[in-house]
Enzyme design. Structure first.
Site, PDB file in Angstrom:
ATOM      1  N   GLY A   5      -0.506 -18.179  -4.394  1.00  0.00           N
ATOM      2  CA  GLY A   5      -0.906 -18.073  -5.349  1.00  0.00           C
ATOM      3  C   GLY A   5      -0.770 -20.366  -6.011  1.00  0.00           C
ATOM      4  CE1 TYR A  11      -3.942  -1.665   0.152  1.00  0.00           C
ATOM      5  CE2 TYR A  11      -3.404  -2.717   1.756  1.00  0.00           C
ATOM      6  CZ  TYR A  11      -4.451  -2.681   0.525  1.00  0.00           C
ATOM      7  OH  TYR A  11      -5.602  -4.004   1.128  1.00  0.00           O
ATOM      8  CB  CYS A  25       4.885 -16.516  -4.940  1.00  0.00           C
ATOM      9  SG  CYS A  25       6.421 -16.499  -3.570  1.00  0.00           S
ATOM     10  CD  GLN A  70       6.745  30.050 -15.781  1.00  0.00           C
ATOM     11  OE1 GLN A  70       7.736  30.913 -15.832  1.00  0.00           O
ATOM     12  NE2 GLN A  70       6.334  30.701 -17.022  1.00  0.00           N
ATOM     13  CD  GLU A 114       4.511 -12.515 -11.013  1.00  0.00           C
ATOM     14  OE1 GLU A 114       5.438 -13.317 -11.464  1.00  0.00           O
ATOM     15  OE2 GLU A 114       4.489 -11.485  -9.399  1.00  0.00           O
ATOM     16  CG  HIS A 151       7.355 -13.661  -7.643  1.00  0.00           C
ATOM     17  ND1 HIS A 151       5.910 -13.066  -7.829  1.00  0.00           N
ATOM     18  CD2 HIS A 151       7.463 -13.785  -6.743  1.00  0.00           C
ATOM     19  CE1 HIS A 151       5.996 -12.926  -5.808  1.00  0.00           C
ATOM     20  NE2 HIS A 151       7.149 -13.238  -5.291  1.00  0.00           N
TER      21      HIS A 151
HETATM   22  N1  GLN Z   1       4.174 -15.353   1.484  1.00  0.00           N
HETATM   23  C1  GLN Z   1       4.378 -16.396   0.918  1.00  0.00           C
HETATM   24  C2  GLN Z   1       5.933 -17.282   1.224  1.00  0.00           C
HETATM   25  O1  GLN Z   1       6.105 -16.776   2.248  1.00  0.00           O
HETATM   26  C3  GLN Z   1       3.966 -16.425   0.014  1.00  0.00           C
HETATM   27  C4  GLN Z   1       5.109 -15.094  -0.837  1.00  0.00           C
HETATM   28  C5  GLN Z   1       4.849 -14.652  -1.932  1.00  0.00           C
HETATM   29  O2  GLN Z   1       3.869 -14.543  -2.237  1.00  0.00           O
HETATM   30  N2  GLN Z   1       5.505 -14.170  -2.354  1.00  0.00           N
HETATM   31  O3  GLN Z   1       6.340 -18.401   1.076  1.00  0.00           O
END
Ligand code: GLN
Length: 536
Positions: free
Chosen positions: A385, A55, A383, A194, A511, A509
């Site tokens: 997920g 956040y 991760c 300016q 992404e 990750h």
């Molecule tokens: N909280 C989880 C962990 O520490 C997943 C971390 C994450 O999603 N980057 O393993």
């Protein structure tokens, strides 16, 4: 060639896209055949953003070497297609940490430690580390925040001093400002620009170029006015209107002859003419009217979409590659905690659960995954997920007993996700997760192997918890396939489900490695499955 440095400062407002501008400028130079790196200087006192709430800060971007960095580094890498390293993100916290450590060691031999020269010397040293460690010939250095902030003064002073050290042809100052629009009179105003240039001058920096961001077309006379009042060449006043597609920005800057101006001023020896053919083709493909698919992103920071910057970009890249527009439906996971609210998912063709920490919203994510499993909706878990995908299947398999991750319930009867053994004795929170690039061996005949078309891949990680191997056999029986493992076989890096069109989770990750014209293979395969599900 002597290393050239381009310094970027911001004026008037923050959040006007200075990071993307730096990334786009980097692209102008890589297109001309130079080796470029980009560095972000962040004036906050945290050592890195790894301990900050999304956040506060948005996404934490992770580099190959495991550095936890500002999300602008993600833009840099996506635009210049180069892997950067930890020296490319420096914070005030790191600078003071270094100076204080040296002081304790006695390096300053009785001297009084001051902002100038001790802090500024360390800043300059860190800037010079970029070409040393990356081999870059041209380094773009962006300082966060806006001119006038107390926190950024030492960085600006370092910029000022560096012109003296480097000379004019090896240094170039760009000031990125904002032109506000007054609705009542329907005009753009240059006064704040300016003022901000005056402020910059008062600390000894005269900009060589002003990039003026605005939400409206900038009339020619406004350019003249900025050039006159701010004392920069007319060609160096570059209006940059808000554009629908980020990746269009290098083209806007190229059309405004920014590349030529910088090359000329910095006496860059010509290597090659920029060839924008494929980049233009990509932007056209992104712009084209395409069939839409709807993907739900179920997370707990959805109010601030910057928290999922790279996931959003990776979905867009995969959409472009597959000829569809990916519309993201942002769903707060806590909204899915009651079964009846799962109707929110009825309109979507695919579901993504991205990374995250802590217990809040977990049950909603599990409900979303149960829905995806039963309704055969394509699912991609990143991760956390992946971890919740494992928990969901384990709860189904073991019945009412309540499998969980020990992150959320330390006394769960089925700790299917547990702390990694080498994390057990760690108490410090900063920079102590499993971070950065690790190899992953793919198991043939799986969705993952099919997607990558490779045996061994390298992906970026950021986690403390992992799949608990005590459950491999049981969950295999339940239909889970461990399609990606660390080369020693010990860590589950990818899990997927049999008898489902696409249900796959990664402990890493993906992404972070997606590129606009080279979608990440797992995102591309996921979107293919989404298209099929949508019947497009
Ligand atoms: N909280 C989880 C962990 O520490 C997943 C971390 C994450 O999603 N980057 O393993």
């Amino acid at each position: 060639m002597k290393t050239k440095f381009i310094f970027l400062t911001g004026g008037v407002l923050s959040s006007v896209g200075k990071g993307v501008t730096a990334a786009a400028l980097g692209r102008l130079l890589t297109e001309r055949g130079y080796k470029v790196a980009i560095q972000k200087l962040d004036p906050y006192i945290n050592v890195d953003p790894g301990t900050m709430s999304p956040y506060q800060h948005g996404e934490v971007f992770v580099l190959d070497d495991g550095a936890e960095t500002d999300l602008d580094l993600g833009h840099y890498e996506r635009f210049i297609d180069t892997s950067l390293n930890q020296v490319c993100n420096v914070t005030t916290g790191q600078v003071y940490e270094e100076v204080i450590m040296r002081e304790r060691r006695g390096d300053y031999l009785g001297g009084t430690i001051q902002v100038i020269p001790h802090i500024t010397d360390v800043i300059k040293r860190r800037i010079r580390l970029v070409p040393k460690t990356t081999g870059a010939e041209i380094v773009l250095v962006e300082v966060g925040g806006t001119v006038g902030d107390i926190e950024s003064l030492p960085f600006l002073e370092a910029f000022r001093q560096m012109r003296g050290d480097l000379g004019k042809k090896n240094s170039f100052y760009i000031h990125v400002t904002w032109l506000p629009f007054i609705g009542a009179t329907g005009e753009l105003k240059t006064k704040p620009t300016q003022h901000s240039v005056r402020e910059l001058r008062s600390i000894g920096i005269s900009p060589d170029m002003i990039i003026a961001r605005s939400d409206h077309p900038v009339p020619e006379e406004l350019r003249d006015k900025i050039a006159l009042f701010c004392d920069v060449d007319l060609q160096a006043v570059v209006p940059m209107e808000t554009t629908d597609i980020l990746y269009n920005i290098p083209l806007i800057l190229e059309d405004a002859a920014v590349g030529e101006f910088i090359s000329d001023r910095m006496k860059l020896k010509k290597r090659q003419d920029p060839d924008w053919k494929s980049w233009r083709k990509m932007v056209t493909a992104m712009r084209e009217q395409k069939p839409t698919v709807n993907v739900a992103l179920v997370g707990k920071y959805v109010e601030l979409q910057d928290a999922y910057m790279s996931v959003r970009e990776a979905l867009q890249h995969a959409g472009t590659e597959n000829g569809v527009e990916v519309k993201i439906t942002w769903i707060h996971s806590s909204k899915l905690e009651k079964d009846k609210e799962l109707s929110l998912l009825e309109a979507v063709d695919g579901i993504v659960v991205p990374g995250g920490f802590g217990e809040r919203g977990i049950e909603g994510k599990i409900n979303a995954i149960r829905y995806a499993r039963i309704q055969q909706v394509p699912y991609l878990g990143l991760c956390l997920g992946m971890q919740v995908m494992v928990i969901e299947l384990a709860r189904y398999h073991f019945g009412e007993e309540g499998a969980n991750s020990t992150e959320f319930n330390p006394s769960t009867p089925h700790p299917v996700i547990d702390l990694m053994p080498d994390q057990r004795d760690i108490t410090d929170k900063g920079g102590t997760m499993r971070l950065g690039l690790y190899p992953c061996q793919l198991q043939s005949g799986t969705i993952a192997a099919e997607a990558y078309q490779e045996d061994l891949v390298q992906e970026r990680h950021r986690h403390r918890f992992e799949f608990n191997n005590a459950y491999r056999d049981e969950l295999s029986k339940a239909g889970m396939v461990f399609s990606g493992l660390s080369p020693d076989g010990n860590l589950v890096e990818i899990a997927e489900l049999k008898d489902h069109p696409f249900m796959l989770g990664t402990q890493f990750h993906p992404e972070f490695l997606s590129r606009p014209y080279r979608a990440h293979p797992l995102f591309a395969s996921f979107i293919k499955a989404v298209i099929k599900h949508a019947g497009r």
